[in-house]
Design a protein around this motif. Structure first.
Motif, PDB file in Angstrom:
ATOM      1  N   SER B 196      30.692  -6.446   0.820  1.00  0.00           N
ATOM      2  CA  SER B 196      29.498  -5.979   1.293  1.00  0.00           C
ATOM      3  C   SER B 196      28.750  -7.187   1.583  1.00  0.00           C
ATOM      4  O   SER B 196      27.727  -7.019   2.450  1.00  0.00           O
ATOM      5  CB  SER B 196      29.058  -4.790   0.503  1.00  0.00           C
ATOM      6  N   PRO B 201      28.332  -8.930   6.410  1.00  0.00           N
ATOM      7  CA  PRO B 201      27.264  -9.524   7.247  1.00  0.00           C
ATOM      8  C   PRO B 201      27.776 -10.731   8.083  1.00  0.00           C
ATOM      9  O   PRO B 201      27.167 -11.152   9.215  1.00  0.00           O
ATOM     10  CB  PRO B 201      26.514 -10.543   6.076  1.00  0.00           C
ATOM     11  N   LEU B 204      28.335  -8.936  11.133  1.00  0.00           N
ATOM     12  CA  LEU B 204      26.950  -8.716  11.815  1.00  0.00           C
ATOM     13  C   LEU B 204      26.363  -9.768  12.366  1.00  0.00           C
ATOM     14  O   LEU B 204      25.784  -9.475  13.664  1.00  0.00           O
ATOM     15  CB  LEU B 204      26.164  -8.048  10.913  1.00  0.00           C
ATOM     16  N   LEU B 205      26.810 -11.076  12.045  1.00  0.00           N
ATOM     17  CA  LEU B 205      26.139 -12.012  12.371  1.00  0.00           C
ATOM     18  C   LEU B 205      26.852 -13.040  13.320  1.00  0.00           C
ATOM     19  O   LEU B 205      26.834 -14.108  13.218  1.00  0.00           O
ATOM     20  CB  LEU B 205      25.569 -12.801  11.336  1.00  0.00           C
ATOM     21  N   ASN B 225      28.336 -19.562  11.669  1.00  0.00           N
ATOM     22  CA  ASN B 225      29.608 -18.405  11.255  1.00  0.00           C
ATOM     23  C   ASN B 225      30.699 -18.569  12.012  1.00  0.00           C
ATOM     24  O   ASN B 225      30.617 -18.706  13.136  1.00  0.00           O
ATOM     25  CB  ASN B 225      28.910 -17.043  11.512  1.00  0.00           C
TER      26      ASN B 225
END
Lengths: 312, 283
Positions: B196, B201, B204-205, B225
């Motif tokens: 989580s 994330p 998502l990024l 990332n």
């Protein structure tokens, strides 16, 4: 060639600050069946993990089949077989799928694997189960398949950690019969950790472990006959109260195991009539027997095997 | 020479056997099949339908001959999400394997730790490819029958093959990442927490869900990332036109270098972790 299959020399191990083993030394002859007997927390499992290369050696020396740990770890791994308290079988796979996977990890060919497994499954009386999903097998069958898995690559040394956990008495006895046959026919050296006396009785050699130390060792018979005389166990409502009177009558110090006072005496029958005469009403039961391994453990450590277990 | 050959053969068969086990397990648990692909597909349909009108094309898409729809933009991101979910599902089993005893049985065997890791990666990657491949077929089909918003990709066999190859690389990267997270853990709850706060994330990024251009610190997170380079590479390979480069849409070469580099790095960390006999390996 040495006929010592396993040599453990002055091994000490601790988890962070907690000592699990201190200065443990022993050796096992080729083809022997050694039992490590001790309550939970006595260091059996740690010793086991060290022997099976799962934990790094901190102090001391271990050699198995002539190979030293950790330098010859790969060679050690090739000659040992291990079965754990929790079986290493994948419960979602069939028996044969499990055995094939295990065989591949040990570099056995599929044909070799099928040949060995049909022999082992037959010997361990689980023939015909090869297409069954392991999760659907009974506890006893699972243990036997696990044993077949352990013997698949024909190891020279077999380690068994509490191999009969979760089995009833009958399955347990069957398991040992199978194990002894395998040991005698295959000449495999077996090391088994257990906290059960009836299992320890099955071994040819025993090592008593308590709080990370070896407290005694020998054949089960030697250990038992090392305690002279008979064992007399007296249960009473209030052991503390009658204790002193019993000590005066019998003339030796008892060990308190649960609510039972255990004495060792030369002539139990004589003592029996004396104490029933003097303290008849306060005594609930008196039991006379030859010393058991439990008594040996009690005499060496002042604690009973089961007492420790209940506390843990 | 022959000795060397034998060793490689052994390494291969142990890894293949471990991977085969993963596949058998997967297909015997029907819910897992649905879980790993179902949720991403639902995301693709619902977010696609909901965000279609408010989607602002990223700056790199302005000069394209065919305007970029959100459904198209989101597609490579969903393929990567499927790979991520598969990687998580197949590495979380390491924790169960340790508790159930299977892992200990493997660790005491005379098999190199690299082969153990390779087995896991092979299994996880195969499963990820099967499912992502399924999505590549299902996605356009759902649109065609009207169950998903319009999506009409201009794919050639060559494009699909190169995308499949690159997806393999992403799958190895993410499975190895999952492996090195799962290895030291002793509970699946711990893994869920990491999932989580780190893995979701990370997705998502990555430019998978929104472009995130000129968004200050957010843009920087996207650029740092490693998954951004996976999603961007896949986007380039699936899209018919040659896309221009931008910090949020790195060049193909950079995408390959970063994804390959991370896969290799994660793999080596995994081998290192597993080679170290430790209490955490057995308890």
């Amino acid at each position: 060639m040495t006929d010592q299959s396993i040599i453990v020399d002055d091994v000490t191990h601790s988890y962070q600050t907690i000592a699990a083993l201190s200065h443990v030394s022993f050796s096992v002859s080729s083809g022997d069946f050694l039992g490590l007997l001790g309550p939970n927390g006595s260091g059996k499992t740690t010793l086991f993990r060290l022997l099976s290369t799962l934990l790094p050696l901190q102090q001391g020396r271990i050699s198995i089949c002539g190979f030293r740990l950790p330098a010859q770890q790969a060679d050690v791994r090739r000659c040992i077989g291990v079965t754990f308290q929790s079986p290493a079988l994948d419960i979602r796979l069939t028996v044969m799928e499990n055995l094939l996977c295990h065989a591949a990890i040990y570099g056995l060919s599929q044909t070799e694997c099928r040949k060995r497994s049909s022999m082992l499954l037959e010997r361990f009386q689980v023939k015909g189960s090869d297409k069954q999903i392991v999760g659907t097998l009974s506890g006893g069958m699972k243990r036997r398949v696990e044993l077949a898995r352990g013997f698949l690559h024909n190891p020279r040394v077999m380690f068994l950690d509490e191999p009969t956990t979760g089995l009833d008495l009958r399955s347990r006895m069957e398991f040992f019969q199978i194990l002894r046959e395998q040991q005698q026919e295959g000449g495999t050296t077996i090391v088994m950790a257990t906290h059960l006396m009836e299992e320890a009785e099955q071994c040819s050699q025993l090592l008593l472990l308590d709080q990370g130390r070896v407290v005694d060792g020998g054949t089960p018979d030697d250990l038992k006959t090392s305690l002279k005389g008979d064992r007399i166990g007296i249960r009473c409502r209030d052991p503390q109260e009658v204790r002193d009177r019993l000590v005066r009558l019998i003339g030796s110090e008892p060990i308190l195991a649960g609510n039972e006072l255990v004495f060792r005496v030369a002539n139990a029958v004589e003592v029996l009539s004396e104490i029933t005469g003097a303290l008849g009403s306060e005594i609930q039961s008196v039991q006379i027997s030859k010393p058991s391994l439990e008594d040996v453990f009690l005499a060496r450590t002042g604690r009973s095997l089961t007492e420790q277990e209940n506390k843990a | 020479m022959s000795m060397n050959h034998g060793n490689t053969g052994l390494l291969m068969s142990a890894s293949v056997a471990l991977a085969k086990r993963e596949l058998i397990r997967f297909f015997r648990q029907r819910t897992r099949v649905i879980g790993a692909i179902g949720q991403p597909v639902i995301f693709w349909i619902l977010f696609g339908a909901g965000l279609r009108s408010s989607f602002q094309s990223p700056s790199w898409a302005i000069g394209l001959q065919r305007p970029l729809t959100y459904q198209e933009y989101f597609f490579p991101g969903i393929a990567v999400l499927i790979v991520l979910f598969t990687a998580i599902f197949s590495t979380i089993s390491i924790i169960e394997d340790r508790r159930e005893g299977f892992l200990q049985g493997v660790l005491v065997a005379p098999v190199s730790r690299a082969a153990i890791v390779a087995g896991k990666l092979l299994g996880g990657t195969t499963l990820a490819l099967i499912q992502a491949g399924l999505f590549l077929v299902i996605g356009p089909l759902l649109s065609a029958v009207g169950l998903a918003p319009d999506f009409d990709p201009d794919w050639t066999l060559m494009r699909l093959l190169s995308a499949g190859l690159f997806l393999t690389l992403i799958a190895v990267e993410l499975t190895a990442l999952g492996f090195l997270i799962a290895w030291p853990m002793n509970s699946t709850q711990g893994f869920h927490a990491i999932m989580s706060i780190l893995l979701m994330p990370m997705w998502l990024l990555s430019g998978a869900f929104f472009p995130g251009e000129k968004a200050g610190w957010l843009s920087w997170l996207i650029r740092c990332n490693p998954l951004t380079y996976g999603v961007a590479g896949l986007r380039r390979l699936l899209y018919a036109e040659t896309l221009p480069s931008s910090p949020e849409l790195p060049s193909m070469i950079l995408c390959i270098v970063v994804t390959l580099g991370c896969s290799l790095m994660f793999f080596l960390i995994c081998v290192r972790l597993t080679s170290r006999p430790a209490v955490s390996n057995v308890v």
